[in-house]
Design a protein around this motif. Structure first.
Motif, PDB file in Angstrom:
ATOM      1  N   LEU D 135       0.864  -1.249  -0.079  1.00  0.00           N
ATOM      2  CA  LEU D 135      -0.094  -0.050   0.010  1.00  0.00           C
ATOM      3  C   LEU D 135       0.959   1.272  -0.087  1.00  0.00           C
ATOM      4  N   ALA D 136       2.033   1.354   0.735  1.00  0.00           N
ATOM      5  CA  ALA D 136       2.836   2.608   0.621  1.00  0.00           C
ATOM      6  C   ALA D 136       3.467   2.507  -0.733  1.00  0.00           C
ATOM      7  N   ALA D 137       3.696   1.488  -1.278  1.00  0.00           N
ATOM      8  CA  ALA D 137       4.201   1.548  -2.622  1.00  0.00           C
ATOM      9  C   ALA D 137       3.096   2.257  -3.724  1.00  0.00           C
ATOM     10  N   GLU D 138       2.060   1.678  -3.349  1.00  0.00           N
ATOM     11  CA  GLU D 138       0.955   2.530  -4.306  1.00  0.00           C
ATOM     12  C   GLU D 138       0.755   3.770  -4.077  1.00  0.00           C
ATOM     13  N   ILE D 139       1.092   4.078  -2.821  1.00  0.00           N
ATOM     14  CA  ILE D 139       0.923   5.580  -2.392  1.00  0.00           C
ATOM     15  C   ILE D 139       2.046   6.377  -3.119  1.00  0.00           C
ATOM     16  N   ILE D 140       3.409   5.885  -2.852  1.00  0.00           N
ATOM     17  CA  ILE D 140       4.447   6.448  -3.610  1.00  0.00           C
ATOM     18  C   ILE D 140       4.166   6.624  -5.380  1.00  0.00           C
ATOM     19  N   ALA D 141       3.567   5.431  -5.621  1.00  0.00           N
ATOM     20  CA  ALA D 141       3.168   5.448  -6.919  1.00  0.00           C
ATOM     21  C   ALA D 141       2.474   6.344  -7.571  1.00  0.00           C
ATOM     22  N   THR D 142       1.711   6.995  -6.717  1.00  0.00           N
ATOM     23  CA  THR D 142       0.723   8.083  -7.349  1.00  0.00           C
ATOM     24  C   THR D 142       1.534   9.278  -7.956  1.00  0.00           C
ATOM     25  N   SER D 143       2.838   9.282  -7.613  1.00  0.00           N
ATOM     26  CA  SER D 143       3.648  10.513  -8.047  1.00  0.00           C
ATOM     27  C   SER D 143       4.825   9.926  -8.580  1.00  0.00           C
ATOM     28  N   ASP D 144       5.083   8.524  -9.015  1.00  0.00           N
ATOM     29  CA  ASP D 144       6.152   8.034  -9.503  1.00  0.00           C
ATOM     30  C   ASP D 144       5.942   6.881 -10.451  1.00  0.00           C
ATOM     31  N   LYS D 145       6.198   6.946 -11.805  1.00  0.00           N
ATOM     32  CA  LYS D 145       5.646   6.066 -12.696  1.00  0.00           C
ATOM     33  C   LYS D 145       6.632   4.831 -12.806  1.00  0.00           C
ATOM     34  N   THR D 146       7.738   4.965 -12.398  1.00  0.00           N
ATOM     35  CA  THR D 146       8.241   3.811 -12.280  1.00  0.00           C
ATOM     36  C   THR D 146       7.832   2.678 -11.141  1.00  0.00           C
ATOM     37  N   ILE D 147       7.598   3.277 -10.029  1.00  0.00           N
ATOM     38  CA  ILE D 147       6.979   2.281  -9.117  1.00  0.00           C
ATOM     39  C   ILE D 147       5.674   1.902  -9.647  1.00  0.00           C
ATOM     40  N   LEU D 148       4.732   2.795 -10.091  1.00  0.00           N
ATOM     41  CA  LEU D 148       3.494   2.166 -10.707  1.00  0.00           C
ATOM     42  C   LEU D 148       3.707   1.291 -11.837  1.00  0.00           C
ATOM     43  N   GLN D 149       4.613   1.235 -12.493  1.00  0.00           N
ATOM     44  CA  GLN D 149       4.961   0.001 -13.381  1.00  0.00           C
ATOM     45  C   GLN D 149       5.228  -1.268 -12.519  1.00  0.00           C
ATOM     46  N   LYS D 150       6.093  -1.021 -11.517  1.00  0.00           N
ATOM     47  CA  LYS D 150       6.291  -2.278 -10.742  1.00  0.00           C
ATOM     48  C   LYS D 150       5.361  -2.741 -10.189  1.00  0.00           C
ATOM     49  N   ILE D 151       4.293  -1.912  -9.494  1.00  0.00           N
ATOM     50  CA  ILE D 151       3.114  -2.644  -9.024  1.00  0.00           C
ATOM     51  C   ILE D 151       2.213  -3.205 -10.024  1.00  0.00           C
ATOM     52  N   ILE D 152       2.234  -2.617 -11.303  1.00  0.00           N
ATOM     53  CA  ILE D 152       1.406  -3.453 -12.374  1.00  0.00           C
ATOM     54  C   ILE D 152       2.066  -4.759 -12.625  1.00  0.00           C
ATOM     55  N   THR D 153       3.418  -4.775 -12.697  1.00  0.00           N
ATOM     56  CA  THR D 153       4.126  -6.132 -12.993  1.00  0.00           C
ATOM     57  C   THR D 153       3.976  -7.080 -11.701  1.00  0.00           C
ATOM     58  N   TYR D 154       4.050  -6.519 -10.453  1.00  0.00           N
ATOM     59  CA  TYR D 154       3.991  -7.694  -9.345  1.00  0.00           C
ATOM     60  C   TYR D 154       2.485  -7.804  -9.166  1.00  0.00           C
ATOM     61  N   LYS D 155       1.490  -7.386  -9.502  1.00  0.00           N
ATOM     62  CA  LYS D 155       0.055  -7.969  -9.703  1.00  0.00           C
ATOM     63  C   LYS D 155      -0.062  -8.903 -10.812  1.00  0.00           C
ATOM     64  N   LYS D 156       0.942  -8.573 -11.799  1.00  0.00           N
ATOM     65  CA  LYS D 156       0.636  -9.754 -12.976  1.00  0.00           C
ATOM     66  C   LYS D 156       1.385 -10.840 -12.634  1.00  0.00           C
ATOM     67  N   ASN D 157       2.394 -10.651 -11.853  1.00  0.00           N
ATOM     68  CA  ASN D 157       3.171 -11.940 -11.344  1.00  0.00           C
ATOM     69  C   ASN D 157       2.368 -12.733 -10.476  1.00  0.00           C
ATOM     70  N   LEU D 158       1.660 -12.087  -9.492  1.00  0.00           N
ATOM     71  CA  LEU D 158       0.496 -12.863  -8.566  1.00  0.00           C
ATOM     72  C   LEU D 158      -0.211 -13.634  -9.447  1.00  0.00           C
ATOM     73  N   LYS D 159      -0.994 -13.147 -10.292  1.00  0.00           N
ATOM     74  CA  LYS D 159      -1.747 -13.719 -11.173  1.00  0.00           C
ATOM     75  C   LYS D 159      -1.065 -14.753 -12.149  1.00  0.00           C
ATOM     76  N   ASP D 160       0.212 -14.459 -12.458  1.00  0.00           N
ATOM     77  CA  ASP D 160       0.814 -15.821 -13.278  1.00  0.00           C
ATOM     78  C   ASP D 160       1.178 -16.948 -12.405  1.00  0.00           C
ATOM     79  N   THR D 161       1.571 -16.706 -11.001  1.00  0.00           N
ATOM     80  CA  THR D 161       1.820 -17.702 -10.042  1.00  0.00           C
ATOM     81  C   THR D 161       0.404 -18.607  -9.840  1.00  0.00           C
ATOM     82  N   VAL D 162      -0.605 -17.742  -9.863  1.00  0.00           N
ATOM     83  CA  VAL D 162      -1.823 -18.587  -9.684  1.00  0.00           C
ATOM     84  C   VAL D 162      -2.084 -19.405 -10.800  1.00  0.00           C
TER      85      VAL D 162
END
Lengths: 179, 179, 179, 179, 179, 179, 179, 179
Positions: D135-162
Motif C-alpha cells: 500500500l505504501a508503494a501504491e501511494i508512492i506510485a501516485t507520483s512515481d511512474k516507475t513504481i506504478l509500473q512495478k506494481i502493475i508487474t507485481y500484480k501480474k506476477n501474482l496472477k501468473d503464479t496462480v
C-alpha cells in the motif's frame, strides 16, 4: 417473602429473585408461568452487589425454608445466580437479563453461564424468564406426577397452537394470513 | 495471611487474592512488581464460589487490617473482584485471568468489567497482573511521595529501554537485530 | 481548568477529562458523584487525537498541580486514557464511552482496557462514569478517613434502598409493585 | 534512523515504526517488500506508551525529513498508528499485530481502525505488514511512474503464479498435486 | 463519470464509488471533504455483485484516466473495495458501510479489511467516509505541497475547535455548558 | 480443467474452485465425497483477488460447459464465492476456509454468507468442504433419481454407524469404550 | 399444504417452512420471488421445537410429494433447517431469522450454519429469504432451461438497474441525486 | 441402555446422551460425578442429526422408563439438547461441547442456550459435563434427602480444599508454593 398472588395459601417451593427491581418486568414471566402450573412461588429482590449479606442468608436458608428451586435473574456482570449457587444445595436457574447497562446481553450470559467446576447454574436464554419458570416446573415434576402431567399437556398445547396456525396459513394462503 | 517474601517485616498494605491456586502463575506478577516498588503485600486464595463466607470476612475486614488496595484475579464467570468490591470500601483492582475454562478470556473480562452502578472494579487487561501491581502502587503513591518518585523512575526506565533498542535497530539495521 | 460547581473554593484533586464535548453527557456522572462525596474536581476536554500536545502537557503536569486521580473518558478507538496513563504517574481511570461512532462499545472497551505491561488503565464498565467517580473516591479514601467513612455510608445506603424495595415487593406482591 | 539494508544510499521515504521490538518479526515484511520495489525505508521503534515524547517528535518531523508514508504496527490497545496520524499530515498505514497480549487480534484491529473523524488510519489486515508495504508503494506510485509500473508487474506476477498452479492441478489432478 | 459539484472544471483525481445508491448518504461525506480541500473527485455506483464487468472496466482503467486514489464503500459481504484493489494499481481506500443488511457492521469491516497478501485495502472506520476523503487528500499531498499545507491547517483547526470548547467548559463550568 | 480422478471419462458437472492451492487440503473433501457418489467433478484454482479476469471467464462460462453446481472455497476476506455467484446463473456453494490469515474463521464466514439481495451463496460450515460436496450431490439429485437414492443410502449409513457405536457403548459400558 | 397464490394450478416443487408465524413477514420474500420466477411453492409452519413429529413427517415425505427444494427459516437456537436436513434427501436452504429473542442474529446464524459432516444446510444471509428463493430457483434451473434463462435475465436486470442509477448520479451529480 | 459401571444393580435415573462418540471424553465427567454421588445413570449416543427417529423415541420414552433427568452434550450447531427438550417433559441439561468443528465454542453455546419460549434447556458452561452431573444431582436431591446431604457435603469439601491451599500459601509464601 412475598408469595405469588395465585397461590397465597400454599407454602412457596420456588423462589424467584433478582438483582434489581428494574429486572422485574422480565422476571415476572417466571412467576406467571409457575402460577399457571399451580406451583407456589415467592418473588423478591436479592442483590449480590448491594446486599451481599442478605444474599448469603437467602442462599444458606432457602432449602431449610422448603424452597426446592431458585430462579435468579441479573444483568451486566451478573453475579447473583452464581453466588447463590455457590452457597445453596438447591438447583439454581439463571436468567441473563439484557439490562440497560449490558453489552447486547453478552456480559449477562457469560457471567452466569461460565461457572467453574463444582458450582453449576442452569442457564436459560437471554431474558427467558418464562423458560426459567417452565424448567423449575420440570424439576418439581421429577417428584410430582400432577405437575408432570401438566407439563405434558403444556407441550401438547404448544403443538396444537402451531398446528392450528399452520392449518390456517395452508387454508387461506400466506398472503391473506399476513393481513 | 502470607506476607510477601521481600517485605516480611512491614505490615502488608496491598492484598492479592485469587479464586484458585491455578491463577497463581499469573497473579504472582502483581506481587513481584509490588516488591520491586518496596510495597508490602500479602498473597492468598479467596474463592467467591467455593468459600463465600471467607470472601465476606475478607472483604469486610481488609480495610480494618490496614490494607489499602485489593487486587483480585479470577477467570471464567469471575465473580471474586466484583463481590469483594461490593463489600469493601477499598479500591479493588480486577485481573481477568484467561483460565482453562474461559472462552478466550471474554467471560473473564466481561464478568469483572461490567459492574453495576455503585460498585466499581478497576479492571486491567487480560492476564495483566503486573499492571494491577503497578496500578496499586500508583494508588498508594497518591499519599506516598517516595512511591510516586519510584513510579516516575519506573516509567523513565521503560522509556530508556525502548530508546536503547530503537538505537540498536537504527544502528545495526533490522535484519541484524532480528538475528 | 474548570473547578466543579459544588466545590469552587477547594483545589481540585480529581481531574475529569474527555476526548470530545459529546462525551460530557456521560462523563458528568463522575463529577456529580464526586461532588456528592465532597471531593473537588475539574472537568475539561483533552483530545489525544486532536490536541496531542495539550494532552502531553496535561499528563506531564497533573500531579504537580495537586491532582491525585485522573478520570478519562473516550469512545471508538479510545486512546486518551492510555496515552495519559503512559505519561502521568497518577492512577488513571478509563471510561469506555459508547459514542455514536462506536461498534456497540467493543472498540471503546478494548482500546482502553488492553494496555501493555507497564502502563495500566483502571477501566470501568461501558458508560460507567458514575463508577469512575466512586473509584476515584475510593482511591482518595486510602489516605482520607472522612471520605472512607462516606464510602462506607454510601454502600450502606445502596443496601438500604434495595432492602426497602425488596420489602415493598414482598409486602404488596410483585403484581402491585409493577403497577 | 536506520535505513533499510537494500537502499543504503537513498534517502528513506517510507518510515516503518512499531511499538515494541517483539513486533519486528511481523513488521519486517513491510521493509522486505519495499526493498523489492526499490523504495528506501527506515525501520525503528517508537512506542506511544513508553516513549510518548519521542512519538510526538517523530510524528511532528517525519514529513520535514522527506518521509512520504508512515507504516505503524502495534498490538493490544494499539495507540501508535492513531497517535502518529493525529499529529503528522502524512498518510499513516496501521498494521494490527496479533501480539501475545492481544485477544485474538480484536483489540489490535479495533483500536487502530475505529479512529474518529478527522484522523484517518489506513488499516490493513491482522499481521499484514506485507500489504502495508505494498500500500505504501501504491501511494508512492501516485507520483512515481516507475513504481506504478512495478506494481502493475507485481500484480501480474501474482496472477501468473496462480495460473501456473492452476494449470498444474488441472494437468496432474488434485490428488497428485497434494503429494 | 460525474465530477463533483465543487470542482467542475478540473479533471477528477479521486474516484468515489459505492455498491449501491443507498450507500450515498454515507459516502457523500468523502466527496464533501475533498471539495473542502479543493481536490476534484467523481462519484458513481459500481457494484461488484451486480455489475462485475463494469467493476472490472472501472478498475482496469481508473489509473489511465488520471485517477490517483479510489475510495470504495460497501456493506454486508462487501467485495467492492477488495475486488477493485485486486485489479487496479492505485491505492484503494475501503469504507465499511453499516448497511441495513449488515450484522452491526462486523461483516462490512471484516470483508474489506482482511484482504490476502498482495492485495491491500486501506480500510477506515465503520461509516467513516469523511476519513476516507481525508486519507485520499493525504495521499494526494505526498506530491502536492498545497494540499499538504491544507491538511496541516485542517489538523490545526481541529485542535483549535477542541481548545475553544475546552476553554468554554473550563470558564463557565460543565453544568452551564451542558445546557 | 482437471477432471476428478474417479470419473475421468465423464464430463464434470460439479466444479470445485478455490482461491489458493493452500485451500486444497480442505477442499479435497468435496471432491472425494462427490467421487463416492459417482458424480464427475473438476478441481482447480480461481482467485478472485489474483486472477479476476480468469474468475470472470470461469463464472461466465461454467454453465455453458455443462457444469451444474459450483463449489467455491476461500478464507479471510473471501470474495471468490460471492463474485462467482454474482456472474454465474448456477447455484454456488461457498466453503469458508479457516486459513492462516483468518481471524478464527469469522472473516471467512461473514464475507461469504452475508451476500446482498439478488446474489445468494449457499454457505456451509467453516471448513465443511465435505458438506459442500454432499449439498452439490443433493442438488444434482433433484433431477437424478440414482443420486437421490445414493443420498438416501448415505444418510442411512450415517444412522447405522451411530447406532452401532451406541450399541457398543451400551453393551460394554462407556469406560471400556473409552479405552 | 398451502400452495402459493401465484401458481395455484401447479404442483408445488419448493416448500417454504418456518418455525413460527412471526417469521412469515421475513419468509414471505422467498415465496414472492419464486412466484416471480413462476415456480410453484407451498408455505406453512413446521416447528422443530413445538411440533417435532410434524417436522419428522414433513421431512420424511417432502421428496415423495414432488418437492425438490426446502427453504426453512428460524431464529434464536434455530434447529428447524438442520433437523429437516438430517432427515430429508433434498437440498435444504436455511434462512437465519433475526427474531425478537435472537442476540443480534448470531445465534440464528451459527445454529443453522455450523452443521456437522454429513448434514449440510445451504445457509443464506441473515433475514435473506429473498436470496433463499433465488437459490431455490437456481437449483430448480439445473434441470429446467426455462428457469435458467429467467435467472440469467434476472441478473441482467439487476445490472441494468445499477447502471441506470449510476448514469443518473453521473449525469446530475450526487448532490441533486440525494434530494 | 448401558448402566454406568458404578451402579450396575440400580435402575438408572439420569440419562447421559451425546451426539457423537467423540464427545465421550468430555461427557464422561458427568457419569463419574454422578457415580460419586451414588446416582445410577446410563450413557449412550443419540444423534439428532444422524438418528432423528432414535432421538424421538428416546425423548418420548425416557420419563416412562424411570429417567428423571436428561444430560445431553453436543457441539457445533448443537441441536440434540433442544430437540430432546422439545419432546420430553423431563428437565434437560445441555452441555455445549467445544468439538473440533466448533468456532471456539460459540456455536455450541448459542445453539443450546437460546431456546424459544416453551422449551427450556438448562445450559451449563462450555465442556462443563461435571457441572451437568452436579446439577442433575441437585435436581434429584429436590426429592431425595440423602443426595441433598451429599451435595451439602460436596460443597463443604470444595471449601475445605480451598482453605487448605490458602493456608499453605499463607504459611510458606507464594514463591515456595509455586515450586
Amino acid at each position: 417473602m412475598a408469595k405469588s398472588a395465585g397461590r397465597k395459601t400454599s407454602h412457596p417451593i420456588v423462589s424467584i429473585i433478582m438483582g434489581s427491581d428494574s429486572d422485574l418486568k422480565i422476571m415476572k414471566d417466571a412467576a406467571e408461568i409457575l402460577e399457571e402450573f399451580g406451583i407456589a412461588c415467592e418473588v423478591t429482590i436479592v442483590s449480590a452487589h448491594r446486599t451481599p449479606e442478605r444474599m448469603l442468608d437467602f442462599a444458606n436458608n432457602a432449602h431449610t425454608r422448603g424452597i426446592k428451586v431458585i430462579i435468579a435473574g441479573a444483568g451486566g456482570a451478573a453475579h447473583l445466580p452464581g453466588m447463590v449457587a455457590s452457597i445453596s444445595p438447591l438447583p439454581v436457574i439463571g436468567v441473563p437479563v439484557k439490562s440497560s447497562n449490558s453489552i447486547d446481553g453478552w456480559d449477562s450470559i457469560l457471567s452466569i453461564l461460565q461457572m467453574p467446576n463444582g458450582v453449576p447454574v442452569a442457564t436459560v436464554a437471554l431474558n427467558a424468564a418464562k423458560n426459567a419458570g417452565i424448567l423449575a416446573a420440570e424439576i418439581i415434576a421429577t417428584s410430582d406426577k400432577t405437575i408432570l402431567q401438566k407439563i405434558i399437556t403444556y407441550k401438547k398445547n404448544l403443538k396444537d397452537t402451531v398446528i392450528d396456525k399452520a392449518g390456517q396459513i395452508e387454508k387461506e394462503g400466506y398472503k391473506k394470513f399476513l393481513k
